[in-house]
Design a protein around this motif. Structure first.
Motif, PDB file in Angstrom:
ATOM      1  N   GLU A  75       0.847  -1.200   0.110  1.00  0.00           N
ATOM      2  CA  GLU A  75       0.089   0.006  -0.002  1.00  0.00           C
ATOM      3  C   GLU A  75       0.939   1.253   0.080  1.00  0.00           C
ATOM      4  OE1 GLU A  75      -3.856  -1.701   2.622  1.00  0.00           O
ATOM      5  OE2 GLU A  75      -2.555  -0.100   3.271  1.00  0.00           O
ATOM      6  N   ARG A  76       0.350   2.311  -0.483  1.00  0.00           N
ATOM      7  CA  ARG A  76       1.007   3.551  -0.514  1.00  0.00           C
ATOM      8  C   ARG A  76       1.070   4.013   0.950  1.00  0.00           C
ATOM      9  NH1 ARG A  76      -0.901   7.949  -4.881  1.00  0.00           N
ATOM     10  NH2 ARG A  76      -0.240   5.960  -6.010  1.00  0.00           N
ATOM     11  N   GLU A  77       2.228   4.234   1.441  1.00  0.00           N
ATOM     12  CA  GLU A  77       2.489   4.903   2.664  1.00  0.00           C
ATOM     13  C   GLU A  77       3.079   6.271   2.771  1.00  0.00           C
ATOM     14  OE1 GLU A  77       5.527   2.428   4.313  1.00  0.00           O
ATOM     15  OE2 GLU A  77       7.245   3.359   3.555  1.00  0.00           O
ATOM     16  N   ASN A  85      18.084  12.813   2.191  1.00  0.00           N
ATOM     17  CA  ASN A  85      19.648  12.611   2.484  1.00  0.00           C
ATOM     18  C   ASN A  85      19.766  11.352   3.192  1.00  0.00           C
ATOM     19  OD1 ASN A  85      20.009  15.314   1.644  1.00  0.00           O
ATOM     20  ND2 ASN A  85      19.701  16.067   4.056  1.00  0.00           N
ATOM     21  N   SER A  86      21.013  10.619   3.242  1.00  0.00           N
ATOM     22  CA  SER A  86      21.511   9.504   3.530  1.00  0.00           C
ATOM     23  C   SER A  86      20.679   8.399   3.151  1.00  0.00           C
ATOM     24  CB  SER A  86      21.383   9.521   5.283  1.00  0.00           C
ATOM     25  OG  SER A  86      22.256  10.586   5.759  1.00  0.00           O
ATOM     26  N   LEU A  87      20.078   8.165   2.019  1.00  0.00           N
ATOM     27  CA  LEU A  87      19.308   7.489   1.550  1.00  0.00           C
ATOM     28  C   LEU A  87      19.772   5.896   1.627  1.00  0.00           C
ATOM     29  CD1 LEU A  87      18.216   9.341  -1.791  1.00  0.00           C
ATOM     30  CD2 LEU A  87      16.698   8.471   0.094  1.00  0.00           C
ATOM     31  N   LYS A  88      18.767   5.138   1.818  1.00  0.00           N
ATOM     32  CA  LYS A  88      19.026   3.683   2.274  1.00  0.00           C
ATOM     33  C   LYS A  88      18.284   2.820   1.122  1.00  0.00           C
ATOM     34  CE  LYS A  88      19.118   4.473   7.097  1.00  0.00           C
ATOM     35  NZ  LYS A  88      18.283   4.019   8.165  1.00  0.00           N
ATOM     36  N   PRO A  89      18.625   1.589   0.652  1.00  0.00           N
ATOM     37  CA  PRO A  89      17.955   0.810  -0.465  1.00  0.00           C
ATOM     38  C   PRO A  89      16.570   0.695   0.047  1.00  0.00           C
ATOM     39  CG  PRO A  89      20.132  -0.236   0.167  1.00  0.00           C
ATOM     40  CD  PRO A  89      19.844   1.021   1.294  1.00  0.00           C
ATOM     41  N   GLU A  90      16.075   0.680   1.366  1.00  0.00           N
ATOM     42  CA  GLU A  90      14.691   0.311   1.671  1.00  0.00           C
ATOM     43  C   GLU A  90      13.784   1.782   1.233  1.00  0.00           C
ATOM     44  OE1 GLU A  90      17.336  -0.078   3.585  1.00  0.00           O
ATOM     45  OE2 GLU A  90      17.009   0.442   5.771  1.00  0.00           O
ATOM     46  N   ASP A  91      14.483   2.792   0.844  1.00  0.00           N
ATOM     47  CA  ASP A  91      13.641   3.981   0.519  1.00  0.00           C
ATOM     48  C   ASP A  91      13.301   3.882  -0.896  1.00  0.00           C
ATOM     49  OD1 ASP A  91      16.025   5.949   2.337  1.00  0.00           O
ATOM     50  OD2 ASP A  91      14.060   5.435   3.107  1.00  0.00           O
ATOM     51  N   THR A  92      13.902   2.895  -1.537  1.00  0.00           N
ATOM     52  CA  THR A  92      13.507   2.619  -2.922  1.00  0.00           C
ATOM     53  C   THR A  92      11.878   2.247  -2.988  1.00  0.00           C
ATOM     54  OG1 THR A  92      15.834   1.775  -3.744  1.00  0.00           O
ATOM     55  CG2 THR A  92      13.687   1.109  -4.969  1.00  0.00           C
ATOM     56  N   ALA A  93      11.282   3.304  -4.212  1.00  0.00           N
ATOM     57  CA  ALA A  93       9.771   3.312  -4.127  1.00  0.00           C
ATOM     58  C   ALA A  93       9.543   4.383  -5.145  1.00  0.00           C
ATOM     59  CB  ALA A  93       9.032   3.629  -2.874  1.00  0.00           C
ATOM     60  N   GLY A 105       0.819  14.814  -2.569  1.00  0.00           N
ATOM     61  CA  GLY A 105      -0.580  14.730  -2.562  1.00  0.00           C
ATOM     62  C   GLY A 105      -1.071  16.070  -1.690  1.00  0.00           C
ATOM     63  N   ALA A 106      -2.234  16.275  -2.289  1.00  0.00           N
ATOM     64  CA  ALA A 106      -2.658  17.551  -1.443  1.00  0.00           C
ATOM     65  C   ALA A 106      -4.009  17.416  -0.830  1.00  0.00           C
ATOM     66  CB  ALA A 106      -2.872  18.790  -2.388  1.00  0.00           C
ATOM     67  N   THR A 107      -4.413  18.167   0.284  1.00  0.00           N
ATOM     68  CA  THR A 107      -5.528  17.524   1.182  1.00  0.00           C
ATOM     69  C   THR A 107      -5.929  19.069   1.417  1.00  0.00           C
ATOM     70  OG1 THR A 107      -6.851  16.451   2.880  1.00  0.00           O
ATOM     71  CG2 THR A 107      -4.327  16.930   3.124  1.00  0.00           C
ATOM     72  N   SER A 108      -7.375  19.250   1.569  1.00  0.00           N
ATOM     73  CA  SER A 108      -7.947  20.475   1.961  1.00  0.00           C
ATOM     74  C   SER A 108      -8.990  19.935   3.346  1.00  0.00           C
ATOM     75  CB  SER A 108      -8.708  21.127   1.054  1.00  0.00           C
ATOM     76  OG  SER A 108      -9.805  20.258   0.636  1.00  0.00           O
ATOM     77  N   THR A 109      -8.975  18.549   3.681  1.00  0.00           N
ATOM     78  CA  THR A 109      -9.658  18.210   4.644  1.00  0.00           C
ATOM     79  C   THR A 109      -9.004  17.954   6.017  1.00  0.00           C
ATOM     80  OG1 THR A 109      -9.648  16.124   3.908  1.00  0.00           O
ATOM     81  CG2 THR A 109     -11.446  17.577   3.104  1.00  0.00           C
ATOM     82  N   ALA A 110      -7.616  17.463   5.706  1.00  0.00           N
ATOM     83  CA  ALA A 110      -6.748  17.255   6.948  1.00  0.00           C
ATOM     84  C   ALA A 110      -5.717  18.438   6.684  1.00  0.00           C
ATOM     85  CB  ALA A 110      -6.190  15.759   6.743  1.00  0.00           C
ATOM     86  N   TYR A 111      -6.026  19.307   7.836  1.00  0.00           N
ATOM     87  CA  TYR A 111      -5.289  20.439   7.547  1.00  0.00           C
ATOM     88  C   TYR A 111      -3.954  20.603   8.085  1.00  0.00           C
ATOM     89  CZ  TYR A 111      -6.323  21.740  12.452  1.00  0.00           C
ATOM     90  OH  TYR A 111      -6.540  21.422  13.849  1.00  0.00           O
ATOM     91  N   ARG A 112      -3.832  19.534   8.888  1.00  0.00           N
ATOM     92  CA  ARG A 112      -2.404  19.130   9.523  1.00  0.00           C
ATOM     93  C   ARG A 112      -1.718  18.110   8.547  1.00  0.00           C
ATOM     94  NH1 ARG A 112      -3.165  18.629  16.096  1.00  0.00           N
ATOM     95  NH2 ARG A 112      -4.022  20.596  16.396  1.00  0.00           N
ATOM     96  N   GLY A 113      -2.483  17.613   7.643  1.00  0.00           N
ATOM     97  CA  GLY A 113      -1.754  16.500   6.899  1.00  0.00           C
ATOM     98  C   GLY A 113      -2.212  15.173   7.232  1.00  0.00           C
ATOM     99  N   SER A 114      -1.804  14.278   6.563  1.00  0.00           N
ATOM    100  CA  SER A 114      -2.292  12.956   6.903  1.00  0.00           C
ATOM    101  C   SER A 114      -1.478  11.840   6.361  1.00  0.00           C
ATOM    102  CB  SER A 114      -4.020  12.922   6.676  1.00  0.00           C
ATOM    103  OG  SER A 114      -4.386  11.513   6.626  1.00  0.00           O
ATOM    104  N   TYR A 115      -1.608  10.720   6.818  1.00  0.00           N
ATOM    105  CA  TYR A 115      -1.030   9.535   6.082  1.00  0.00           C
ATOM    106  C   TYR A 115      -1.717   8.669   5.567  1.00  0.00           C
ATOM    107  CZ  TYR A 115       3.780  11.077   8.505  1.00  0.00           C
ATOM    108  OH  TYR A 115       4.723  11.764   8.620  1.00  0.00           O
ATOM    109  N   TYR A 116      -3.044   9.038   5.714  1.00  0.00           N
ATOM    110  CA  TYR A 116      -4.005   8.236   4.869  1.00  0.00           C
ATOM    111  C   TYR A 116      -4.335   8.841   3.578  1.00  0.00           C
ATOM    112  CZ  TYR A 116      -8.857   6.235   4.170  1.00  0.00           C
ATOM    113  OH  TYR A 116      -9.786   5.800   3.398  1.00  0.00           O
ATOM    114  N   PRO A 117      -3.728   7.953   2.560  1.00  0.00           N
ATOM    115  CA  PRO A 117      -4.255   8.348   1.292  1.00  0.00           C
ATOM    116  C   PRO A 117      -5.590   8.766   0.951  1.00  0.00           C
ATOM    117  CG  PRO A 117      -2.840   6.302   1.320  1.00  0.00           C
ATOM    118  CD  PRO A 117      -3.524   6.593   2.688  1.00  0.00           C
ATOM    119  N   GLY A 118      -6.231   8.225   1.414  1.00  0.00           N
ATOM    120  CA  GLY A 118      -7.860   8.626   1.019  1.00  0.00           C
ATOM    121  C   GLY A 118      -8.330  10.357   1.441  1.00  0.00           C
ATOM    122  N   ASP A 119      -7.556  10.885   2.096  1.00  0.00           N
ATOM    123  CA  ASP A 119      -7.665  12.292   2.551  1.00  0.00           C
ATOM    124  C   ASP A 119      -7.410  13.129   1.437  1.00  0.00           C
ATOM    125  OD1 ASP A 119      -6.972  11.882   6.277  1.00  0.00           O
ATOM    126  OD2 ASP A 119      -8.828  11.717   5.057  1.00  0.00           O
TER     127      ASP A 119
END
Length: 125
Positions: free
Chosen positions: A44-46, A84-92, A97-111
């Motif tokens: 899933e997108r994280e 910075n200091s990129l790691k192989p596990e950062d590969t993706a 994304g922009a959200t107007s409903t979660a004004y603090r930002g969110s880690y939920y893609p549906g927002d």
């Protein structure tokens, strides 16, 4: 017409750096909370990082704290992710994304209402 165009991905060796840019048109990034996400095949997108629309507060997932920095340039209507200091596990594929409903930002893609097209980041060991 709304566009969110990403640039800056590529191939880098472990320990290296990349800066991703996400330029908006058709809307003003200052009016939205912006999030950076990443996705690998089969997963899933994280959420990686986000910046609040209300006060510019920034948030990071634990695995990137101290290595990634999110910022915005309202004059350029662009949001950045300095990695910075990129790691192989950062590969993706990285997405902004922009959200107007979660004004603090969110880690939920549906927002999120608007998405960039994605840019591939590959970190070799």
């Amino acid at each position: 017409e709304v566009h969110f165009v990403e640039v800056g991905g590529g191939l880098v060796q472990a320990g290296g750096s990349l800066r991703l840019s996400c330029k908006a048109s058709g809307f003003t990034v200052d009016d939205y909370a912006i999030g950076w996400f990443r996705q690998v095949p089969g997963k899933e997108r994280e959420g990686v990082s986000c910046i609040s629309s209300s006060d510019g507060s920034t948030y990071y997932r634990d695995s990137v704290k101290g290595r990634f920095t999110i910022s915005s340039d309202n004059a350029k209507n662009t949001v950045y992710l300095q990695m910075n200091s990129l790691k192989p596990e950062d590969t993706a594929v990285y997405y902004c994304g922009a959200t107007s409903t979660a004004y603090r930002g969110s880690y939920y893609p549906g927002d999120y209402s608007y998405w960039g097209q994605g840019t591939q980041v590959t970190v070799s060991s």
